[in-house]
Motif scaffolding. Structure first.
Motif, PDB file in Angstrom:
ATOM      1  N   GLY A   1       0.782  -1.181  -0.124  1.00  0.00           N
ATOM      2  CA  GLY A   1       0.151   0.127  -0.086  1.00  0.00           C
ATOM      3  C   GLY A   1       0.982   1.393  -0.091  1.00  0.00           C
ATOM      4  N   ARG A   2       0.244   2.239   0.198  1.00  0.00           N
ATOM      5  CA  ARG A   2       0.935   3.608   0.292  1.00  0.00           C
ATOM      6  C   ARG A   2       1.874   3.906   1.537  1.00  0.00           C
ATOM      7  N   THR A   3       2.887   4.511   1.292  1.00  0.00           N
ATOM      8  CA  THR A   3       3.821   4.595   2.772  1.00  0.00           C
ATOM      9  C   THR A   3       3.912   6.168   3.093  1.00  0.00           C
ATOM     10  N   ASP A   4       4.399   6.132   4.111  1.00  0.00           N
ATOM     11  CA  ASP A   4       4.732   7.597   4.703  1.00  0.00           C
ATOM     12  C   ASP A   4       6.289   8.085   4.626  1.00  0.00           C
ATOM     13  N   GLU A   5       6.577   9.036   5.237  1.00  0.00           N
ATOM     14  CA  GLU A   5       7.850   9.419   4.955  1.00  0.00           C
ATOM     15  C   GLU A   5       9.001   8.446   5.821  1.00  0.00           C
ATOM     16  N   ASP A   6       8.525   7.782   6.674  1.00  0.00           N
ATOM     17  CA  ASP A   6       9.176   6.748   7.380  1.00  0.00           C
ATOM     18  C   ASP A   6       9.094   5.239   6.731  1.00  0.00           C
ATOM     19  N   ASP A   7       8.735   5.289   5.455  1.00  0.00           N
ATOM     20  CA  ASP A   7       8.501   4.034   4.749  1.00  0.00           C
ATOM     21  C   ASP A   7       7.438   3.036   5.516  1.00  0.00           C
ATOM     22  N   ALA A   8       6.730   3.445   6.493  1.00  0.00           N
ATOM     23  CA  ALA A   8       5.726   2.730   7.010  1.00  0.00           C
ATOM     24  C   ALA A   8       4.440   2.585   6.059  1.00  0.00           C
ATOM     25  N   LEU A   9       4.097   1.370   6.001  1.00  0.00           N
ATOM     26  CA  LEU A   9       2.629   1.146   5.391  1.00  0.00           C
ATOM     27  C   LEU A   9       1.729   1.907   5.929  1.00  0.00           C
ATOM     28  N   SER A  10       0.540   2.440   5.194  1.00  0.00           N
ATOM     29  CA  SER A  10      -0.404   3.044   5.713  1.00  0.00           C
ATOM     30  C   SER A  10      -1.403   2.187   6.336  1.00  0.00           C
ATOM     31  N   ARG A  11      -2.258   2.467   7.552  1.00  0.00           N
ATOM     32  CA  ARG A  11      -3.315   1.565   8.045  1.00  0.00           C
ATOM     33  C   ARG A  11      -3.930   1.300   7.106  1.00  0.00           C
ATOM     34  N   ASP A  12      -4.414   1.756   6.060  1.00  0.00           N
ATOM     35  CA  ASP A  12      -5.221   0.818   4.923  1.00  0.00           C
ATOM     36  C   ASP A  12      -4.836   0.067   4.232  1.00  0.00           C
ATOM     37  N   HIS A  13      -3.605  -0.329   4.396  1.00  0.00           N
ATOM     38  CA  HIS A  13      -2.601  -1.194   3.372  1.00  0.00           C
ATOM     39  C   HIS A  13      -3.436  -2.725   3.287  1.00  0.00           C
ATOM     40  N   SER A  14      -3.371  -3.291   2.140  1.00  0.00           N
ATOM     41  CA  SER A  14      -3.979  -4.402   1.726  1.00  0.00           C
ATOM     42  C   SER A  14      -2.873  -5.608   1.936  1.00  0.00           C
ATOM     43  N   VAL A  15      -3.516  -6.830   1.923  1.00  0.00           N
ATOM     44  CA  VAL A  15      -2.876  -7.978   2.165  1.00  0.00           C
ATOM     45  C   VAL A  15      -3.158  -9.155   0.990  1.00  0.00           C
ATOM     46  N   GLN A  16      -2.301  -9.737   0.506  1.00  0.00           N
ATOM     47  CA  GLN A  16      -2.626 -10.658  -0.546  1.00  0.00           C
ATOM     48  C   GLN A  16      -1.680 -12.087  -0.082  1.00  0.00           C
ATOM     49  N   ARG A  17      -2.461 -12.995  -0.107  1.00  0.00           N
ATOM     50  CA  ARG A  17      -1.829 -14.394   0.243  1.00  0.00           C
ATOM     51  C   ARG A  17      -0.788 -14.873  -0.783  1.00  0.00           C
ATOM     52  N   LEU A  18       0.529 -15.087  -0.604  1.00  0.00           N
ATOM     53  CA  LEU A  18       1.152 -16.028  -1.689  1.00  0.00           C
ATOM     54  C   LEU A  18       1.108 -17.670  -1.391  1.00  0.00           C
ATOM     55  N   GLN A  19       1.128 -18.251  -2.436  1.00  0.00           N
ATOM     56  CA  GLN A  19       0.953 -19.546  -2.744  1.00  0.00           C
ATOM     57  C   GLN A  19       2.441 -20.497  -2.646  1.00  0.00           C
ATOM     58  N   PRO A  20       2.172 -21.726  -1.988  1.00  0.00           N
ATOM     59  CA  PRO A  20       3.468 -22.431  -2.164  1.00  0.00           C
ATOM     60  C   PRO A  20       3.733 -22.755  -3.550  1.00  0.00           C
ATOM     61  N   ALA A  21       4.829 -22.757  -4.085  1.00  0.00           N
ATOM     62  CA  ALA A  21       5.259 -23.028  -5.342  1.00  0.00           C
ATOM     63  C   ALA A  21       5.798 -24.570  -5.740  1.00  0.00           C
ATOM     64  N   GLY A  22       5.913 -25.256  -4.487  1.00  0.00           N
ATOM     65  CA  GLY A  22       6.104 -26.700  -4.820  1.00  0.00           C
ATOM     66  C   GLY A  22       6.609 -27.068  -3.279  1.00  0.00           C
ATOM     67  N   PRO A  23       7.212 -28.327  -3.253  1.00  0.00           N
ATOM     68  CA  PRO A  23       7.643 -28.921  -2.080  1.00  0.00           C
ATOM     69  C   PRO A  23       8.996 -28.241  -1.706  1.00  0.00           C
ATOM     70  N   ALA A  24       9.215 -28.110  -0.338  1.00  0.00           N
ATOM     71  CA  ALA A  24      10.650 -27.461   0.084  1.00  0.00           C
ATOM     72  C   ALA A  24      11.825 -28.167  -0.459  1.00  0.00           C
ATOM     73  N   VAL A  25      12.921 -27.298  -0.709  1.00  0.00           N
ATOM     74  CA  VAL A  25      14.174 -27.639  -1.366  1.00  0.00           C
ATOM     75  C   VAL A  25      15.066 -27.294  -0.317  1.00  0.00           C
TER      76      VAL A  25
END
Length: 852
Positions: A784-808
């Motif tokens: 999301g948007r960031t402030d002058e300290d590079d902190a994400l805004s309170r209304d930031h969004s979240v997207q879940r990443l998916q496993p690409a395969g078994p552990a290596v």
């Protein structure tokens, strides 16, 4: 001679008047205008003198008058009609019954105080009034809720003010039979008694009084029983009347005894066991330990599984914005009580750990009731949006790895029960205009429905009643033995003058005397010969709070100065009865706490629903609902270098608003009516009438907290607590493994040096799970948007990443693609949190891993 005991002797009712017993026993009369009027008509003078309570009325009226009324066909008809209305109210489907989908079967609502009516003084202030309004709206909406509290034989206290301005307290004893309460009895007719094991081989016994609050039973536990020693009979003597061990005994009785009382009540009435337990503040926190003990003893669960099950079905509401407002007990004292067998088969050491202040800077020698409430309640909330923010900061140390904005404490803003608090004359005007009193759809801006003359006439009528009540109360407090009162009393207050109200409990942070900061300027405002102001004040200080009593004394002494005593008055013994005159009779409601120490502050809501405008610091509910048209915001001097400087600045702003905005707008008239003022009144009643009600509040609790909590409780309880065991195992597994969970690296691609909207950000994260499976976690891309300290805004969004395969080589790769849809400064990070369908928040367990 003084009687050693008092009680009420009830007359015999003729068959035609038999429904009066039923009508008197159900506290719906306290908000049903027609039922209230029915009892008042039996003898208006007596009705007022006995405190407007139907049960007392039937005891005081006398057999001759009752026999006379039984021969009055018109009165008998009214009795029959009111009985029919009560039956329809109790039996008909309401909002909750029409609510689609799965929903709770029974909610147990615990509170240390309940403000239902002035004749049942089981409250001290806003917490209790809120609880009473919660029950009333739950009844009106058909919510299957049971209230649980204590019956205090002397209530809180009655207040009087001495010649020196100092508060005095008295504690008249209450007769529960004379109040319309019913003693809970078993099937053989014997009084039900609840027992709690105490240190020293003692047992605390309590009987249970039942008050019917419309459709809602309120169970009140009372230690005044022959089964107790003289010492233990005093446990429920007074609300907040003792400290230390006395307070602990009250809270054990409320929490542990309350659960046991609900169990007996449910068994005797055939009502299902609660699937949701709501604790209104931390005082009832021990209810969770009692339920864990039940699950361990009767269902064979282990500690962790019982904890998971109890958490699923518990809602915890915090009302305090300051640590000093939380009950804390010595750890060793709690250990003594847990060693008695009070909680059968419950690991005492682990149980105590649920209330300890284990964070850096906390005191591990104390047991904190709010900490216990948060550990035992999977759903938690503050009581306004601002208070939710304050609570997340105040309790964030319980989730040390979690950003304060994500601490799992939400908010539901309080509301007030409109049928209780809106003046009868305003109700009648509403019914004439719209045919249905007090709905949230009435548009008071419609001058075709209600003219300015009509609205102003009712407002003036309500103010006149306040002036009369103020003169009556002051006369009663000043009368000598001969009954002589000062002549100046006839000029006390004036219905034509701009009237400001201020009434509440009197802790120092509410700043009762901020208005006295510049006495000369205040005096000039009060005594202006053309456009004066008058102030009506009420409030009680806790009996042990001398700082609050000093504030009352200062205010009272100022009000007695001959220069201003007709324009400022302190009314003693502020209670529900006085409040019902005060809120409607004021033009403006003042609230000036130290921001952000007012959790909600519902008094201003009650005034607003009666057409008063608010003049308040932006705190509590006012911070979120002030819109510039419903009153005035007192600027907060946040940058002041000291408390003195802050008070000076905020008091000056208060005087400026009164002098330059309130006074001109109020006294500007067209045909004798302040049209511009009424524009604000109309907007206030329409806008806040839609959201400042406890009906809205209870609907929010049902839909946002009760329904999810019941669903979690049912899910974990199914198949012999299979899911509860799974949750407990999951929590143990991830807690043990979490120190080894590492984000080893984050790679991104697809974004050129100058990103544009529509580009796609491709992210991959290599995570070492070390004993956990990809299904145990959620790897999230937060952006999301960031402030002058590079902190994400309170209304930031979240997207879940998916496993690409078994552990290596021990690393599992999680990937995702994010189209860039916003412009401006943009940032992202990756984190790992536990993932389980029965968690209500991804950070609920306080376990978060970020890139190193």
């Amino acid at each position: 001679m003084k009687a050693i005991r008092t009680f009420t002797v009830r007359p015999v009712l003729a068959e035609a008047l038999a429904p009066l017993d039923r009508l008197a026993a159900n506290w719906r009369w306290s908000w049903s205008r027609a039922t209230h009027a029915l009892f008042a008509s039996m003898d208006p003078t007596l009705w007022e003198s006995i405190g407007e309570n139907p049960a007392r009325m039937l005891g005081a009226l006398g057999q001759d008058r009752l026999d006379e009324l039984a021969r009055d066909e018109d009165f008998v008809r009214r009795v029959r009609e009111e009985d029919e209305r009560l039956t329809a109210y109790l039996d008909g489907d309401r909002w909750f019954q029409r609510l689609e989908g799965d929903k709770p079967v029974h909610i147990a609502y615990f509170s240390p105080e309940f403000g239902v009516d002035g004749s049942l003084p089981q409250y001290s202030g806003g917490l209790g009034i809120l609880a009473g309004d919660h029950l009333k709206s739950a009844s009106d909406l058909g919510v299957p809720l049971t209230g649980v509290g204590l019956f205090y034989r002397a209530g809180y206290f009655r207040q009087s003010i001495g010649d020196d301005g100092w508060q005095r307290e008295s504690y008249p004893l209450l007769d529960p039979y004379g109040l319309g309460l019913t003693l809970l009895r078993d099937r053989e007719g014997a009084p039900v008694e609840i027992g709690l094991e105490l240190p020293g081989d003692r047992v605390l016994h309590a009987r249970v009084w039942v008050a019917d609050i419309g459709r809602i039973p309120l169970l009140l536990l009372d230690s005044e029983t022959p089964s107790n020693s003289d010492e233990l009979r005093k446990v429920t003597d007074r609300l907040y009347g003792g400290g230390g061990e006395h307070r602990l005994l009250q809270e054990l009785l409320l929490g542990v005894g309350g659960v046991r009382a609900v169990r007996v009540w449910s068994e005797l009435t055939g009502r299902p066991a609660p699937d949701v337990y709501h604790t209104n503040e931390g005082h009832a926190g021990f209810q969770g330990l009692e339920r864990m003990s039940e699950l361990i003893t009767h269902d064979g669960l282990d500690f962790d599984t019982a904890l998971a099950q109890v958490r699923a079905g518990t809602v915890f509401t915090t009302h305090t914005p300051v640590p000093a407002g939380i009950d804390r007990f010595p750890r060793d004292l709690i250990a003594d009580y847990l060693a008695t067998g009070l909680f059968a088969n419950l690991d005492a050491g682990r149980a105590i750990s649920l209330g300890l202040e284990t964070w850096e800077g906390g005191d591990q020698g104390v047991f904190n009731m709010a900490v216990l409430g948060l550990h035992l309640g999977q759903h938690a909330n503050g009581v306004s949006v601002l208070h939710g923010e304050v609570s997340r900061g105040m309790f964030g140390m319980l989730w040390p790895r979690v950003d304060v904005d994500e601490v799992p404490i939400t908010s539901i803003t309080n509301g007030v029960h409109a049928p209780t608090w809106v003046h009868p004359a305003l109700k009648a005007l509403s019914e004439r205009a719209w045919g249905d009193a007090l709905t949230d759809t009435h548009d008071w801006n419609d001058r075709g429905a209600v003219s300015d003359a009509e609205l102003w006439g009712v407002r003036q009528q309500m103010k006149g009643e306040l002036v009369a009540e103020a003169r009556h109360r002051v006369a009663a407090s000043l009368a000598t033995g001969s009954g002589i009162v000062p002549g100046w009393l006839e000029d006390l207050l004036d219905p034509e003058v701009l009237t400001i109200g201020f009434a509440r409990r009197v802790p120092t942070y509410k700043r009762l005397t901020l208005m006295l900061r510049d006495p000369e300027r205040l005096t000039a405002l009060l005594t202006d010969p053309e456009r004066p102001v008058q102030i009506v004040i009420g409030g009680k200080s806790h009996p042990a709070d001398d700082s609050g009593k000093i504030l009352i004394q200062q205010l009272v002494r100022f009000s007695r100065d001959p220069k201003v005593r007709g324009r400022i008055v302190f009314l003693p013994d502020y209670d529900i009865g006085l409040a019902k005159d005060l809120y409607p009779g004021c033009d403006v409601w003042l609230n000036n706490p130290l921001r952000p120490l007012e959790a909600c502050g519902t008094s201003g809501m009650k005034a607003a629903l009666n057409g008063a405008l608010n003049l308040s610091i932006l705190d509590g509910w006012w911070d979120e609902w002030y819109d510039g048209r419903n009153g005035w915001a007192i600027p907060t001097a946040d940058t002041a270098s000291s408390d003195e400087e802050r008070d000076d600045a905020e008091a000056a702003a208060l005087y400026d608003l009164i002098e330059h905005q309130l006074v001109p707008k109020f006294y500007e008239r067209e045909g004798g009516v302040p049209v511009a003022w009424l524009d604000m009144v109309r907007h206030t009643m329409t806008d806040l009438g839609q959201k400042a009600t406890s009906d809205r509040m209870v609907r929010d609790y049902v839909q946002r907290l009760y329904v999810p909590s019941a669903a979690h409780d049912v899910a974990l309880r199914a198949d012999g607590f299979a899911e509860a065991r799974a949750v407990a195992a999951f929590v143990a597994r991830v807690t043990e493994a979490w120190p080894r969970v590492v984000i080893a690296g984050v790679d991104s691609s697809g974004i050129p040096s100058q990103a544009q909207a529509g580009d796609a950000l491709e992210v991959s994260a290599a995570v070492r799970l070390d004993g956990l499976s990809p299904e145990d976690v959620a790897v999230e891309l937060a952006y999301g948007r960031t402030d002058e300290d590079d902190a994400l805004s309170r209304d930031h969004s979240v997207q879940r990443l998916q496993p690409a395969g078994p552990a290596v080589d021990g690393l599992t790769t999680f990937t995702g693609t994010l189209p860039l849809a916003v412009t401006g400064t943009f940032g992202y990070t990756v984190r790992v949190v536990p993932a389980h369908p029965q968690l209500v928040s991804p950070v609920e367990l306080g376990l978060v891993a970020y890139p190193s």
